[in-house]
Design a protein around this motif. Structure first.
Motif, PDB file in Angstrom:
ATOM      1  N   UNK A   1      15.688  49.658   1.728  1.00 33.75           N
ATOM      2  CA  UNK A   1      16.812  50.541   2.218  1.00 33.75           C
ATOM      3  C   UNK A   1      17.705  50.057   3.507  1.00 33.75           C
ATOM      4  N   UNK A   2      16.772  49.335   4.194  1.00 36.11           N
ATOM      5  CA  UNK A   2      17.539  48.662   5.257  1.00 36.11           C
ATOM      6  C   UNK A   2      18.867  47.535   4.814  1.00 36.11           C
TER       7      UNK A   2
ATOM      8  N   UNK B   1      26.782  47.658   6.563  1.00 30.66           N
ATOM      9  CA  UNK B   1      27.978  47.906   6.181  1.00 30.66           C
ATOM     10  C   UNK B   1      28.588  47.165   5.227  1.00 30.66           C
ATOM     11  N   UNK B   2      28.301  45.858   4.995  1.00 28.11           N
ATOM     12  CA  UNK B   2      28.778  45.080   4.161  1.00 28.11           C
ATOM     13  C   UNK B   2      28.401  45.487   2.563  1.00 28.11           C
ATOM     14  N   UNK B   3      27.423  46.256   2.427  1.00 28.84           N
ATOM     15  CA  UNK B   3      27.059  46.400   1.187  1.00 28.84           C
ATOM     16  C   UNK B   3      27.988  47.112   0.181  1.00 28.84           C
TER      17      UNK B   3
ATOM     18  N   UNK C   1      27.631  59.873  -1.363  1.00 34.08           N
ATOM     19  CA  UNK C   1      26.744  58.649  -0.754  1.00 34.08           C
ATOM     20  C   UNK C   1      26.901  57.469  -1.931  1.00 34.08           C
ATOM     21  N   UNK C   2      27.783  56.663  -1.566  1.00 34.44           N
ATOM     22  CA  UNK C   2      27.842  55.326  -2.538  1.00 34.44           C
ATOM     23  C   UNK C   2      26.654  54.486  -2.947  1.00 34.44           C
TER      24      UNK C   2
END
Ligand code: AMP
Length: 423
Positions: A215-216, A221-223, A255-256
Motif C-alpha cells: 500500500x505504501x 505521488x509518482x505512482x 481513487x485511481x
C-alpha cells in the motif's frame, strides 16, 4: 467427552442479533422491489472450475481461500466464495441471452472463504448482491451505485465514503498495465513476496494487495494513474457516470488506485468504506464485468454489480444503539387451561390486526409471567384467570405504569390498537 463447537470462523446468529439480520434483509428486499431487481438463489456449492475461471487463477480467493472438496463421484466442488460467477453461470445455463438478455437480479446468502478470522472477517460470512446483466450503459452503473446507497441510507449508516475508479477496457487497459509493470518492477524490492511473484503474471492483481508495505508503494505521488490512460469511450462512460451520480446527489471521490485485478473487469469499479469499523472497513464493492460471461464460455454479455458484507453492516447496526425488535408486543398470560383457550382464541384477533404477541402457557404463576414479560421488554400483559372468565373479560396490565384494568374483548383490541398506533 469434549463439547462439539462451531468451526473456527463460523458463528450462530441468534437472540437480539437475529432481529438485526431480519431488519437488514427486509431493507435489502424492499429496495430490490423498488428498483425492480428479482431474487435469484444459486447453489451453495458449484464446480470448482467456475470460480477458477470466474474469480481467476492467481487471485487470493482461488489460490488460498477456497473450500474445495472432492465428492463421492470424484468431482471437484467448491463452496461459493462469492456470488457473481454463480449468477452469470445461471444466466448462461438458462439461456437468458437468447430470450431475455437484460435481467436485474439480487441474492442474499452465505459465502465461504478460508481466511484468518477476526472481527468482521469470517470463514462463513454473508453477502447481499445485485447484478444487472445485459446492460452496458453507464446509467446502469449509476443505478447499481444508487441502489447500494439507498440501502445504506435506509439502514441509517453514517460516515460512509464511496470511492470510484475506472480500470479501462481491453483497448486502453493494456497500455496502463505495461506502464504499471515497469513502475512496479522498479520498486520490486519494496513489494511483498506474493506481489513480486504476481508482478510477472498480472501487475493489476498486485494493486489488490492489502499489505501495508505494498500500500505504501501505491500511495507514492509518482505512482501511475489509470485515469491518464483511459480511451475516449471509457472516458465518456466515466464522465457520464460521474454526472449521473452528481445529479443523484451521491457524494464520491475518484481513487485511481482502486482496482479489481481481473482481466474481465472493465471500466467502473467502486468500494464503500466506513470510518468506524477499523481495519475491516470495506462494507461493499462492485463494478462492471463485461468480459465475465465470455470467460465462462458464453457470448459477450455486459454486466455490472455490487456485493456487500452483511456481518460488517450488522456490527454497525449494533453499534448504532437502535433496537430492531418489534417494540410493541403483547404478553398473553393465562392462569389455567380455560384461560389458555380464551387467549389462544384472542390471539387470532390480534393476528387479524397485525399486533405481535407472545403467548405463554398456564403451568406457571402470574408472578413468573410478569417477571418474564418485564425481562422481554413487553409493555402490556393480558391476563385471563377465573375472575376474568366469570366476567367474560380480560385484564390488561400496563407494565410501565403498573395500572391494571378489566376490559371486554372489543375494548381490549381497541386499546391495543390505539397504543400501537394502528387505528
Ligand atoms: P468482495 O467479494 O471481496 O468484493 O467482498 C465484498 C464485501 O464482502 C466486502 O466489502 C466485505 O464487506 C465483505 N467480505 C468479504 N470477505 C469477507 C469475510 N471473510 N468476512 C466478512 N465479510 C467479508
Amino acid at each position: 467427552m469434549t463439547e462439539v463447537r462451531a468451526p473456527r470462523g463460523t458463528r450462530d446468529i441468534l437472540g437480539e442479533e437475529a432481529f438485526f439480520w431480519q431488519y437488514l434483509e427486509d431493507v435489502v428486499r424492499q429496495n430490490a422491489r423498488l428498483f425492480g431487481y428479482e431474487e435469484i438463489r444459486t447453489p451453495v456449492f458449484e464446480h470448482t472450475e467456475l470460480f477458477a475461471r470466474g474469480v481467476g487463477e492467481g487471485t487470493d480467493i482461488v489460490e488460498k481461500e477456497m473450500y474445495t472438496f472432492t465428492d463421492k463421484g470424484g468431482r471437484s466442488l467448491t463452496l461459493r466464495p462469492e456470488g457473481t460467477a454463480p449468477v452469470v453461470r445461471a444466466y448462461l445455463e438458462h439461456g437468458f441471452f437468447a430470450r431475455e438478455p437484460r435481467v436485474k437480479w439480487y441474492y442474499i446468502g452465505p459465502m465461504f472463504r478460508y481466511e484468518r478470522p477476526q472481527a468482521g472477517r469470517m470463514r462463513q460470512f454473508h453477502q447481499f448482491g445485485f447484478e444487472a446483466l445485459g446492460f452496458g450503459e453507464p446509467s446502469c452503473d449509476a443505478e447499481i451505485v444508487a441502489l447500494s446507497w439507498a440501502i445504506y441510507r435506509d439502514l441509517g449508516l453514517r460516515d460512509l465514503s464511496l470511492e470510484i475508479n475506472s480500470i479501462g477496457c481491453p483497448l486502453c487497459k493494456p497500455q496502463y498495465i505495461q506502464k504499471l509493470q515497469v513502475y512496479l518492477s522498479d520498486h520490486r524490492e519494496r513489494l511483498c513476496e506474493n506481489c513480486r511473484r504476481r508482478l510477472a503474471e498480472n501487475p493489476l492483481r498486485v494493486l489488490d494487495c492489502k499489505t501495508g508495505q505494498c500500500q505504501d508503494v501505491f500511495r507514492e505521488s509518482s505512482f501511475p494513474s489509470i485515469q491518464e490512460f483511459l480511451c475516449p469511450e471509457c472516458r465518456r462512460h466515466e464522465e457520464r457516470l460521474f454526472r449521473l451520480l452528481e445529479n443523484l446527489e451521491i457524494p464520491f471521490t475518484v481513487n485511481p488506485r482502486l482496482v479489481r485485478g481481473l482481466d474481465y473487469y472493465t471500466r467502473t469499479v467502486f468500494e464503500v468504506k466506513v470510518k468506524s469499523l477499523g481495519a475491516q472497513d470495506a462494507i461493499g464493492g462492485g463494478g462492471r464485468y463485461d468480459g465475465l460471461a465470455r470467460v465462462l464460455g458464453g457470448p459477450d454479455v455486459p454486466g455490472v454489480g455490487f456485493a456487500a458484507g452483511m456481518e460488517r453492516i450488522i456490527l454497525l447496526l449494533e453499534k448504532s444503539g437502535v433496537s430492531p425488535r418489534d417494540t410493541f408486543r403483547v404478553y398473553l398470560a393465562p392462569q389455567d387451561e380455560a384461560g389458555e383457550e380464551r387467549l389462544l382464541a384472542f390471539s387470532r384477533v390480534l393476528l387479524l390486526y397485525g399486533i405481535p404477541f407472545h403467548l405463554d402457557f398456564a403451568s406457571r404463576g402470574l408472578k413468573y409471567h410478569l417477571k418474564r414479560a418485564q425481562k422481554m421488554g413487553m409493555r402490556f400483559v393480558v391476563i385471563v384467570g377465573e375472575e376474568e372468565r366469570e366476567r367474560d373479560a380480560f385484564s390488561l396490565k400496563d407494565m410501565d405504569s403498573g395500572e391494571q384494568v378489566l376490559l371486554s374483548s372489543a375494548d381490549l383490541v381497541e386499546r391495543l390498537r390505539k397504543e400501537r398506533g394502528t387505528c
